[in-house]
Structures are given as structure tokens and as C-alpha cells.
Write a protein that holds these residues in place. Structure first.
Motif, PDB file in Angstrom:
ATOM      1  N   ARG A  35       0.858  -1.185   0.000  1.00  0.00           N
ATOM      2  CA  ARG A  35       0.000   0.000   0.000  1.00  0.00           C
ATOM      3  C   ARG A  35       0.895   1.236   0.000  1.00  0.00           C
ATOM      4  O   ARG A  35       1.888   1.277   0.743  1.00  0.00           O
ATOM      5  N   LEU A  36       0.535   2.220  -0.798  1.00  0.00           N
ATOM      6  CA  LEU A  36       1.406   3.397  -0.919  1.00  0.00           C
ATOM      7  C   LEU A  36       1.575   4.115   0.419  1.00  0.00           C
ATOM      8  O   LEU A  36       2.633   4.639   0.724  1.00  0.00           O
ATOM      9  N   ASN A  37       0.488   4.103   1.214  1.00  0.00           N
ATOM     10  CA  ASN A  37       0.513   4.903   2.446  1.00  0.00           C
ATOM     11  C   ASN A  37       0.770   4.061   3.700  1.00  0.00           C
ATOM     12  O   ASN A  37       0.471   4.484   4.800  1.00  0.00           O
ATOM     13  N   TRP A  38       1.324   2.857   3.549  1.00  0.00           N
ATOM     14  CA  TRP A  38       1.333   1.981   4.723  1.00  0.00           C
ATOM     15  C   TRP A  38       2.186   2.513   5.861  1.00  0.00           C
ATOM     16  O   TRP A  38       1.851   2.333   7.026  1.00  0.00           O
ATOM     17  N   LYS A  39       3.277   3.220   5.534  1.00  0.00           N
ATOM     18  CA  LYS A  39       4.112   3.735   6.625  1.00  0.00           C
ATOM     19  C   LYS A  39       3.412   4.861   7.379  1.00  0.00           C
ATOM     20  O   LYS A  39       3.542   4.977   8.600  1.00  0.00           O
ATOM     21  N   ALA A  40       2.652   5.663   6.614  1.00  0.00           N
ATOM     22  CA  ALA A  40       1.874   6.721   7.266  1.00  0.00           C
ATOM     23  C   ALA A  40       0.800   6.098   8.162  1.00  0.00           C
ATOM     24  O   ALA A  40       0.538   6.568   9.281  1.00  0.00           O
ATOM     25  N   LEU A  41       0.203   5.026   7.668  1.00  0.00           N
ATOM     26  CA  LEU A  41      -0.812   4.338   8.474  1.00  0.00           C
ATOM     27  C   LEU A  41      -0.187   3.757   9.748  1.00  0.00           C
ATOM     28  O   LEU A  41      -0.770   3.846  10.833  1.00  0.00           O
ATOM     29  N   ALA A  42       1.002   3.183   9.585  1.00  0.00           N
ATOM     30  CA  ALA A  42       1.688   2.606  10.750  1.00  0.00           C
ATOM     31  C   ALA A  42       1.928   3.690  11.805  1.00  0.00           C
ATOM     32  O   ALA A  42       1.734   3.470  13.003  1.00  0.00           O
ATOM     33  N   GLU A  43       2.301   4.859  11.326  1.00  0.00           N
ATOM     34  CA  GLU A  43       2.519   5.990  12.227  1.00  0.00           C
ATOM     35  C   GLU A  43       1.213   6.362  12.936  1.00  0.00           C
ATOM     36  O   GLU A  43       1.154   6.531  14.153  1.00  0.00           O
ATOM     37  N   GLU A  44       0.143   6.425  12.143  1.00  0.00           N
ATOM     38  CA  GLU A  44      -1.155   6.819  12.667  1.00  0.00           C
ATOM     39  C   GLU A  44      -1.666   5.829  13.728  1.00  0.00           C
ATOM     40  O   GLU A  44      -2.223   6.217  14.745  1.00  0.00           O
ATOM     41  N   TYR A  45      -1.425   4.540  13.485  1.00  0.00           N
ATOM     42  CA  TYR A  45      -1.936   3.525  14.421  1.00  0.00           C
ATOM     43  C   TYR A  45      -0.915   3.123  15.487  1.00  0.00           C
ATOM     44  O   TYR A  45      -1.170   2.253  16.298  1.00  0.00           O
ATOM     45  N   GLY A  46       0.236   3.760  15.443  1.00  0.00           N
ATOM     46  CA  GLY A  46       1.210   3.494  16.502  1.00  0.00           C
ATOM     47  C   GLY A  46       1.942   2.172  16.352  1.00  0.00           C
ATOM     48  O   GLY A  46       2.428   1.613  17.333  1.00  0.00           O
ATOM     49  N   PHE A  47       2.055   1.651  15.119  1.00  0.00           N
ATOM     50  CA  PHE A  47       2.822   0.428  14.879  1.00  0.00           C
ATOM     51  C   PHE A  47       4.274   0.848  14.628  1.00  0.00           C
ATOM     52  O   PHE A  47       4.628   1.251  13.534  1.00  0.00           O
ATOM     53  N   ARG A  48       5.098   0.749  15.671  1.00  0.00           N
ATOM     54  CA  ARG A  48       6.423   1.359  15.608  1.00  0.00           C
ATOM     55  C   ARG A  48       7.545   0.399  15.260  1.00  0.00           C
ATOM     56  O   ARG A  48       8.640   0.808  14.967  1.00  0.00           O
ATOM     57  N   PHE A  49       7.277  -0.904  15.366  1.00  0.00           N
ATOM     58  CA  PHE A  49       8.408  -1.822  15.147  1.00  0.00           C
ATOM     59  C   PHE A  49       8.313  -2.560  13.815  1.00  0.00           C
ATOM     60  O   PHE A  49       8.724  -3.700  13.702  1.00  0.00           O
ATOM     61  N   HIS A  50       7.797  -1.870  12.783  1.00  0.00           N
ATOM     62  CA  HIS A  50       7.677  -2.530  11.476  1.00  0.00           C
ATOM     63  C   HIS A  50       9.021  -2.689  10.776  1.00  0.00           C
ATOM     64  O   HIS A  50       9.159  -3.460   9.840  1.00  0.00           O
ATOM     65  N   THR A  51      10.017  -1.913  11.204  1.00  0.00           N
ATOM     66  CA  THR A  51      11.353  -2.027  10.628  1.00  0.00           C
ATOM     67  C   THR A  51      12.319  -2.200  11.784  1.00  0.00           C
ATOM     68  O   THR A  51      12.239  -1.462  12.766  1.00  0.00           O
ATOM     69  N   LEU A  52      13.185  -3.224  11.695  1.00  0.00           N
ATOM     70  CA  LEU A  52      14.081  -3.501  12.817  1.00  0.00           C
ATOM     71  C   LEU A  52      15.521  -3.491  12.341  1.00  0.00           C
ATOM     72  O   LEU A  52      15.866  -4.223  11.429  1.00  0.00           O
ATOM     73  N   TYR A  53      16.298  -2.669  12.944  1.00  0.00           N
ATOM     74  CA  TYR A  53      17.711  -2.545  12.569  1.00  0.00           C
ATOM     75  C   TYR A  53      17.861  -2.342  11.068  1.00  0.00           C
ATOM     76  O   TYR A  53      18.699  -2.958  10.409  1.00  0.00           O
ATOM     77  N   GLY A  54      17.005  -1.509  10.505  1.00  0.00           N
ATOM     78  CA  GLY A  54      17.104  -1.185   9.083  1.00  0.00           C
ATOM     79  C   GLY A  54      16.516  -2.235   8.147  1.00  0.00           C
ATOM     80  O   GLY A  54      16.494  -2.045   6.941  1.00  0.00           O
ATOM     81  N   HIS A  55      16.072  -3.368   8.711  1.00  0.00           N
ATOM     82  CA  HIS A  55      15.486  -4.407   7.864  1.00  0.00           C
ATOM     83  C   HIS A  55      13.981  -4.459   8.080  1.00  0.00           C
ATOM     84  O   HIS A  55      13.515  -4.277   9.188  1.00  0.00           O
ATOM     85  N   PRO A  56      13.250  -4.726   6.977  1.00  0.00           N
ATOM     86  CA  PRO A  56      11.805  -4.793   7.165  1.00  0.00           C
ATOM     87  C   PRO A  56      11.424  -5.984   8.040  1.00  0.00           C
ATOM     88  O   PRO A  56      11.943  -7.088   7.853  1.00  0.00           O
ATOM     89  N   TYR A  57      10.559  -5.747   9.011  1.00  0.00           N
ATOM     90  CA  TYR A  57       9.974  -6.832   9.798  1.00  0.00           C
ATOM     91  C   TYR A  57       8.583  -7.107   9.222  1.00  0.00           C
ATOM     92  O   TYR A  57       8.255  -8.214   8.856  1.00  0.00           O
ATOM     93  N   TRP A  58       7.787  -6.070   9.122  1.00  0.00           N
ATOM     94  CA  TRP A  58       6.513  -6.198   8.414  1.00  0.00           C
ATOM     95  C   TRP A  58       6.805  -6.080   6.917  1.00  0.00           C
ATOM     96  O   TRP A  58       7.408  -5.103   6.472  1.00  0.00           O
ATOM     97  N   ASP A  59       6.405  -7.093   6.146  1.00  0.00           N
ATOM     98  CA  ASP A  59       6.729  -7.112   4.726  1.00  0.00           C
ATOM     99  C   ASP A  59       5.447  -7.379   3.947  1.00  0.00           C
ATOM    100  O   ASP A  59       4.918  -8.491   3.976  1.00  0.00           O
ATOM    101  N   GLU A  60       4.928  -6.354   3.264  1.00  0.00           N
ATOM    102  CA  GLU A  60       3.715  -6.579   2.480  1.00  0.00           C
ATOM    103  C   GLU A  60       4.000  -6.570   0.985  1.00  0.00           C
ATOM    104  O   GLU A  60       3.112  -6.330   0.190  1.00  0.00           O
ATOM    105  N   SER A  61       5.242  -6.876   0.624  1.00  0.00           N
ATOM    106  CA  SER A  61       5.551  -6.991  -0.799  1.00  0.00           C
ATOM    107  C   SER A  61       5.132  -8.381  -1.306  1.00  0.00           C
ATOM    108  O   SER A  61       5.285  -8.686  -2.483  1.00  0.00           O
ATOM    109  N   ALA A  62       4.666  -9.208  -0.399  1.00  0.00           N
ATOM    110  CA  ALA A  62       4.134 -10.513  -0.785  1.00  0.00           C
ATOM    111  C   ALA A  62       3.137 -10.952   0.277  1.00  0.00           C
ATOM    112  O   ALA A  62       3.072 -10.356   1.354  1.00  0.00           O
ATOM    113  N   TYR A  63       2.347 -11.982  -0.057  1.00  0.00           N
ATOM    114  CA  TYR A  63       1.430 -12.536   0.941  1.00  0.00           C
ATOM    115  C   TYR A  63       1.265 -14.023   0.660  1.00  0.00           C
ATOM    116  O   TYR A  63       1.666 -14.510  -0.408  1.00  0.00           O
TER     117      TYR A  63
END
Lengths: 202, 387
Positions: free
Chosen positions: B9-37
Motif C-alpha cells: 500500500r502506498l501509504n502503509w508507513k503513514a498508516l503505521a505511524e497513525e496507528y502506533g505500529f512502531r516496530f515494522h522495521t528492525l535494525y534497518g530491515h523490514p519486519y513487516w513485509d507486504e511486498s508478498a502474501y
């Protein structure tokens, strides 16, 4: 459908698009308060004798309720490290010292009376609640009836007060904390491995 | 079960900010990955995951019943002797449990195999119950998936209902929530549960595990010296039992979530006990205590510490020889040995299915993948759908 049917997105937002929304916890407590607003007329009694006098034939109930309220007062009353702080809030000579199980002493306001509520599920009295008051000019509680959680129930001269259904609910126990930090040491010892996210879930 | 790539989703990082999901990226690597399902069929979900999850849970409860009533087993499970009575009492009193996550090895074909049971302190709860749910809602709104697309994920709904049910025994009581300092992820997980408690109209308060006090009368206190009577802790029982305040656990009347008996299940001795009690069950892998390993015919196996988290201190053995291992701070309490049964690969990714339970009902799944064959704490989280 194998997934949650509905989630209230507003409640899940940590940053609201418009800033003025109140946190839900406040809204909920307001709701709870309004939904618990059924009231009842109850009397405050100075002590067991006051209670017996006004309720002939209820000697035993009055005695038990008074003793229970006193025991409850020790658990739930506000507690102070020294007499001055207590008297500042509750008035001169209105504080009693309290000897804790560890040998330390501290201070709490004396119980000024107790409430007795009718049992919901039968005859007689079922609920009790210690009441406090303040004689200090500097205190917002001066000449008010208050419960251990600081809620005011009107002027002390008035013996008939209106209770709410949650008046008789148990108040949180206030205990003198002797130490902190007795949990968490193993996590901190293991965390020097540091490569992980640092959490202790899995 | 298919792995399909898609555009985030184009706005997923903004959404993460809005909903307080802060640990989607860990040590520079994606933890939450929606480039596939991952895509499952309803049959795969219901027959291969949902039903076995509930059955495995019942088998686990059977193990608890055995262990708490047998001192030899309590020893094998390394429950400190001074906590045996309390552990048994917690089980006999049927102290309510909230949630668990079973880690399953499943490829879409054949049966799912139980790797382990995270019964005490499972995480990736927020990502599962809310965040991947939101992802699917957005994808359907944007017509990227057909309207009938579903997800095996009733976690949030069930958590709220379960909390409401447990709260019936705690009228007007404050439910404390706690985790350790210095972990944004644990704090986020606990915050999510507090949000669920709020939806269940339960008054709650947060306290760090390290800030819990010991007060007069052997109560635990919060920072306002108020006695704690009901508390959720995202902190393992195996630590608590061995720490300083462990000695107050059997003399005060605190209701814990998870309850003490859950500590029996988050112990990998469980895996050896399950195989002993239910040999050749299709959803189990052969597993043995150290002393029984020689009697088994295992050649390729995995050595797992009784207590460990996120893949730490695991060693692979091939033809009886150590082959590959992961470093970590665990293992002093001993090990169990489980048959080697590698995760399925989808391209270069090794994929693990986490199957959630709320009390005893299967409540959804979470998918983790890694380029490494052992799922670890930085493995990526991917959403899934049912179509």
C-alpha cells in the motif's frame, strides 16, 4: 467469515487525525459512571453504638459492620510517611499511627464513621464502607464525608447521604512498598546478548 | 498455500505511524513485509490448521494434568520444587488463560507438525490481530482482492470476548499490564492488549515488570503503592520463579495472566512429553529427553533448550553430528531433541506458520519467513489471505 467482523478504527488510532478526540479510557469511564448512577439513601454511623441506636434489634449486624469497616480502613485509607503530612490533609489529632508487619510505622486518617448498605440479595445489611473526614483548613476534604478513594459524599453534618451502586465496591488496597525490582533481573542478565529485539515474548 | 508478490500500500508507513505500529522495521530491515502474501484455501485452513490446533491444545492440557501431579515430571520440566504446589494449585483452580501460539511446520500439502508451543508470552499479536487485518480491509477497499477474500484471523474479536469473560470474576478491578523496559515491541504488544481490555470495558493500568514493588502484607504494589491484584505479564514464568520476588508468588493472591500453569507448556520438555503420551500422532514430531535419545533411532535432529525464545541456542544434528547452530543465552536447564523436519521453502524463503489460540479456540494464523532455515526474532512477518 474467518476474520474479526468489525474493528473500531478510531479506537485503534494512536495519533488522531483531529487532535481533540479524548482517549477512550476517559470516555469509557464516563459511560460507566452514567450507567451506574442508580442511587440509594444511606446513613453514616459514627460507630457501632450510633448504629445500634438507630437500628434497634440489629446489634450483631452493627458490631460486625463496624469491625469490618475498621479493618477495611486500615487496608484502603490513604497512607502517609509522617504525621505532619497526614495532619496537613486531614487535620490535627485526626491521624493514627499504623504499625506495619515489617515494623515500620506510618500514618492514616482515623475512620470518622462508616456506611452501611442494605444487602442486594436478602434481608439485613450486606455492605459496609469506612468513611473519613478532614478538619484541616487547607484540605479540600474539610467537613466532607469521603471514602478511601477520595470521593466526596457531601457535608459531614449531613448523616443521610446518597450512595451510588459503586460506593460499596472494594477500594484498592494501599500498601507500604518495601522494595522494588524483584522481577526483571534474569531478563537484564540475558539481554547482553543484545542481537535480538530485546523483547521477552516469543 | 501459495506465496504471491504484490505491491505494498502506498501509504502503509503513514498508516503505521497513525496507528502506533512502531516496530515494522528492525535494525534497518523490514519486519513487516507486504511486498508478498500467502494464500490459503479454506480447506487448508480449516482441516490442516484450525482443527489440529485445537486438538494439539487439548493434548497439551493433558500433559499439564500429568506433569502437575507427578514430581518426577515436575523435575524433568525444571519447575523449581518450591513452586510445585503453587503450579498444581493454579491448574486445579482452573485459573483462566488468555492466549497461546503454536508454531507449526506446514507447506500446504500434508499435515502440519508442531514445532513448539508459545503458551506463556507469545508476541506478534498486534501484527496478527490488527495490522494484517487492516491490510486486507485496505486491499479489498482498493479492489485489489475480490470482496469474498477472507483471512483466518478472529484474534482481536476473541481476545476482547475472552477478556470480558475473565473480567466477570474481577468486577471493577484494575487489570495491570506489564512487560520489561527497553523493548518497543513488547511494549507495543502489551499496549495492544490494553486496547483490547479497553474495548472490553476493563479499567487497566501499565507498569514495567522492573517497577513492581513488594509491599507490606506481601502484596505486589504499583508506583502509587496500590496493591496489584490482577495482572497480565509479558514476562516468562521461568524467569519469575527464579527471581527475588518469586518467593512471594505462593503467599499472595494475585491473579496472573497467563496463569502459572501455562509455564508448564512454554517449556520444550512439553514436546518430549507429547510424543511420549501420543506417539505417532500425525501433528507431532518425534521428540525425546536427553536420557531417552540413545533409545531412539533419531539421526537428524534439532537440539532445543528447555527454555529459549526466538530460535536462540538451537543446534541441528545431521547423522548425529552438530551441523549448524544459533548462539544465545539459554540452555542451562537442559535440552530436548526433536526430529529434524525442515520448514517448507517458497523460493529462498523458509516459512513458519504461527497458529493462535484464545483460551481453547483456534483464532487465526501469522506467517513468518526468513532466508535462514531457523525462524528468529528478526524474521519477516507477512500477511495472508483465504481465497
Amino acid at each position: 467469515m474467518k476474520r474479526t467482523k468489525h474493528i473500531s478504527l478510531n479506537n485503534m488510532r494512536k495519533k488522531t487525525r483531529r487532535q481533540q478526540l479524548k482517549p477512550l479510557s476517559l470516555l469509557v469511564s464516563t459511560l460507566l459512571l452514567t450507567s451506574c448512577s442508580s442511587t440509594e439513601q444511606t446513613q453514616v454511623y459514627r460507630d457501632e453504638f450510633d448504629c445500634m441506636e438507630k437500628n434497634p434489634g440489629m446489634q450483631e449486624e452493627c458490631k460486625t459492620a463496624f469491625a469490618n469497616a475498621q479493618a477495611e480502613a486500615v487496608k484502603t485509607a490513604p497512607k502517609f510517611e509522617n504525621r505532619n503530612d497526614c495532619e496537613e490533609m486531614f487535620g490535627r489529632n485526626n491521624c493514627t499511627s499504623y504499625q506495619g508487619s515489617s515494623g515500620s510505622s506510618w500514618f492514616m486518617p482515623a475512620m470518622a464513621g462508616f456506611l452501611l448498605g442494605r444487602a442486594l440479595d436478602g434481608p439485613g445489611f450486606g455492605h459496609y464502607q469506612p468513611m473519613f473526614t478532614s478538619y484541616s483548613y487547607r484540605s479540600p476534604y474539610r467537613d466532607r464525608w469521603i471514602t478511601a478513594d477520595g470521593r466526596s459524599y457531601g457535608n459531614r453534618m449531613q448523616k443521610n447521604i446518597r450512595t451510588r451502586t459503586d460506593t460499596f465496591k472494594r477500594k484498592p488496597v494501599i500498601a507500604k512498598t518495601l522494595s522494588r525490582g524483584g522481577f526483571g533481573s534474569i531478563a537484564s542478565a540475558k539481554s547482553k546478548w543484545g542481537s535480538s529485539r530485546g523483547g521477552w515474548g516469543g | 498455500m501459495l506465496r504471491k508478490t504484490c505491491s505494498p500500500r502506498l501509504n502503509w508507513k503513514a498508516l503505521a505511524e497513525e496507528y502506533g505500529f512502531r516496530f515494522h522495521t528492525l535494525y534497518g530491515h523490514p519486519y513487516w513485509d507486504e511486498s508478498a502474501y500467502y494464500q490459503f484455501s479454506l480447506k487448508q485452513i480449516e482441516k490442516d490448521l484450525e482443527a489440529p490446533t485445537e486438538e494439539l491444545h487439548q493434548m497439551c492440557l493433558f500433559v499439564v494434568e500429568k506433569v502437575v501431579n507427578d514430581e518426577e515430571l515436575l523435575c524433568k520440566f525444571k519447575i523449581p520444587a518450591e513452586h510445585w504446589d503453587n503450579t498444581r494449585a493454579s491448574w486445579l483452580a482452573k485459573e483462566p488463560s488468555l492466549y497461546s501460539r503454536l508454531d507449526l511446520c506446514y507447506s500446504g500439502i500434508g499435515v502440519a507438525k508442531l514445532y513448539e508451543n508459545n503458551a506463556d508470552t507469545p508476541t506478534s499479536l498486534y501484527e496478527t490481530g490488527f495490522w494484517q487485518w487492516l491490510w486486507l480491509e485496505n486491499k479489498i477497499e482498493q479492489s485489489e482482492f475480490p470482496k469474498k477474500t477472507d483471512q483466518f484471523n478472529s484474534l482481536q474479536e476473541k481476545l476482547i470476548a475472552r477478556l470480558q469473560c475473565i473480567a466477570e470474576k474481577h468486577p471493577q478491578e484494575i487489570l495491570y499490564f506489564s512487560c520489561c523496559k527497553n523493548s518497543e515491541e513488547d511494549r507495543g504488544t502489551v499496549q495492544y492488549l490494553m486496547d483490547c481490555a479497553c474495548e472490553a470495558e476493563i479499567p487497566s493500568r501499565f507498569i514495567y515488570v522492573e517497577d513492581i514493588g513488594h509491599g507490606e502484607g506481601d502484596v505486589f504494589t504499583d508506583l502509587n503503592n496500590q496493591a496489584i491484584t490482577w495482572i497480565f505479564k509479558l514476562y516468562p514464568w521461568e524467569f519469575m520463579l527464579r527471581e527475588d520476588y518469586g518467593r512471594y508468588l505462593d503467599i499472595n493472591n494475585v491473579s496472573w495472566l497467563e496463569p502459572l500453569w501455562k509455564g508448564v507448556l512454554s517449556n520444550k520438555a512439553l514436546l518430549a512429553m507429547l510424543w511420549h503420551l501420543f506417539p505417532n500422532h500425525p501433528n507431532l514430531l518425534p521428540a525425546y529427553f536427553e536420557e531417552d535419545l540413545c533409545k531412539s533411532s533419531l539421526k537428524n535432529y534439532v537440539k532445543k533448550p528447555l527454555y529459549s525464545r526466538e530460535g536462540a541456542n538451537i543446534t541441528f544434528y545431521k547423522d548425529g553430528k552438530a551441523h549448524k547452530n544459533v548462539q544465545g543465552p539459554y540452555g542451562e536447564e537442559g535440552y530436548i531433541y526433536q526430529a529434524y523436519h525442515p520448514l517448507p521453502q517458497f523460493g529462498p524463503n523458509h516459512t513458519l506458520v504461527g497458529s493462535w489460540l484464545v483460551n481453547d479456540k483456534a483464532a487465526g494464523i501469522s506467517i513468518r519467513e526468513d532466508y535462514n532455515p531457523i525462524t528468529q526474532d528478526l524474521s519477516r512477518y507477512l500477511p495472508h489471505i483465504i481465497l
